[in-house]
Design an enzyme around this catalytic site. Structure first.
Site, short mmCIF file in Angstrom:
data_model
loop_
_atom_site.label_atom_id
_atom_site.label_comp_id
_atom_site.label_asym_id
_atom_site.label_seq_id
_atom_site.Cartn_x
_atom_site.Cartn_y
_atom_site.Cartn_z
N LYS A 76 -2.31 -8.49 -8.90
CA LYS A 76 -3.12 -7.32 -9.25
C LYS A 76 -2.80 -6.93 -10.70
O LYS A 76 -1.62 -6.77 -11.06
CB LYS A 76 -2.81 -6.15 -8.32
CG LYS A 76 -3.91 -5.12 -8.19
CD LYS A 76 -3.56 -4.13 -7.11
CE LYS A 76 -4.72 -3.22 -6.76
NZ LYS A 76 -4.33 -2.18 -5.78
O1 G3P Z 1 -4.67 0.69 -4.42
C1 G3P Z 1 -5.75 0.90 -5.26
C2 G3P Z 1 -6.52 2.15 -4.92
O2 G3P Z 1 -7.14 2.01 -3.68
C3 G3P Z 1 -5.66 3.38 -4.91
O3 G3P Z 1 -6.53 4.45 -5.00
O4 G3P Z 1 -6.97 6.78 -5.72
O5 G3P Z 1 -5.99 6.35 -3.46
O6 G3P Z 1 -4.57 5.99 -5.48
P1 G3P Z 1 -5.97 5.97 -4.90
#
Ligand code: G3P
Length: 228
Positions: A83
């Protein structure tokens, strides 16, 4: 649309993987930082549980460091996807890693132009964040639609991965737009699962079945006979 789980918690992966719905998983430094134990052990356990692409994120600020970290991370498990955060250094690293045969998930993508660049650099997956756009009052559904349109027009191999999923409506939007994958927190999986009419209907079936005790005897006998 394939379903990945977005977590660093092995216990959450164990629970949802048992439903038979997962095709992969994504982690990130913030998710892993919440967990006890070595990140490598966590990533390997998750990859084994989902038996599919499992994203492990690089943290170096420059392409050279990202490439070195990515090459090391992909050796953790055959399913590890490197990633890489979006940016000029990330694009350089994505091109180098994909040219070397690695799967790369470019993350922190928030616009169709960023998605176009990520896909053009060879990213296997392009993680398009929804929740964080909504958090700043930007219509995530509109942005995701533009991203899907742009990548489809280029006929690129990259898969659109809807990320930063906050609630079941994000899932409906992502699936309706034809996203290839959504990566879903365990909390949202539970929200997707539950509906009051399902709970009510199951209770009614149980109540009505129990009103005919002979039916229970019949079915019990059928099972016993089948087991021989
Ligand atoms: O892992 C990537 C993404 O899905 C994280 O999003 O905004 O929940 O931190 P968030």
């Amino acid at each position: 649309m394939e379903l990945f789980i977005d977590t660093g918690a092995v216990s959450e992966v164990e629970e949802i993987a048992a439903w038979g719905v997962l095709s992969g998983a994504t982690t990130n430094p913030s998710l892993l930082a919440k967990e006890d134990g070595e990140p490598g052990d966590i990533i390997r356990k998750i990859a084994n549980l989902v038996n599919g692409p499992t994203s492990a994120e690089v943290v170096s600020p420059d392409a050279e460091g990202m490439i070195a970290e990515g090459q090391a991370l992909r050796k953790l498990h055959e399913h590890v996807t490197v990633k890489v955060p979006f940016g000029p250094e990330g694009l350089k690293a994505t091109r180098a890693l994909t040219d070397d045969g690695a799967m790369v998930n470019m993350t922190l993508v928030f616009s169709p132009n960023q998605a176009l660049l990520a896909a053009s650099a060879g990213a296997t997956f392009v993680s398009c964040f929804m929740g964080r756009l909504d958090d700043i009052s930007v219509d995530s559904a509109k942005v995701l639609e533009e991203i899907c349109d742009v990548l489809r027009a280029r006929d690129l191999d990259s898969k659109v991965l809807a990320a930063s999923i906050r609630h079941p409506e994000h899932m409906v939007v992502a699936a309706s737009l034809g996203c290839d994958i959504a990566t879903v927190p365990a909390k949202v999986f539970h929200q997707m699962l539950n509906h009051p009419l399902t709970t009510e209907g199951a209770a009614k079936f149980e109540e009505d079945w129990k009103s005919r005790p002979e039916f229970g005897e019949w079915l019990g006998g059928l099972v016993a006979a089948d087991k021989g």
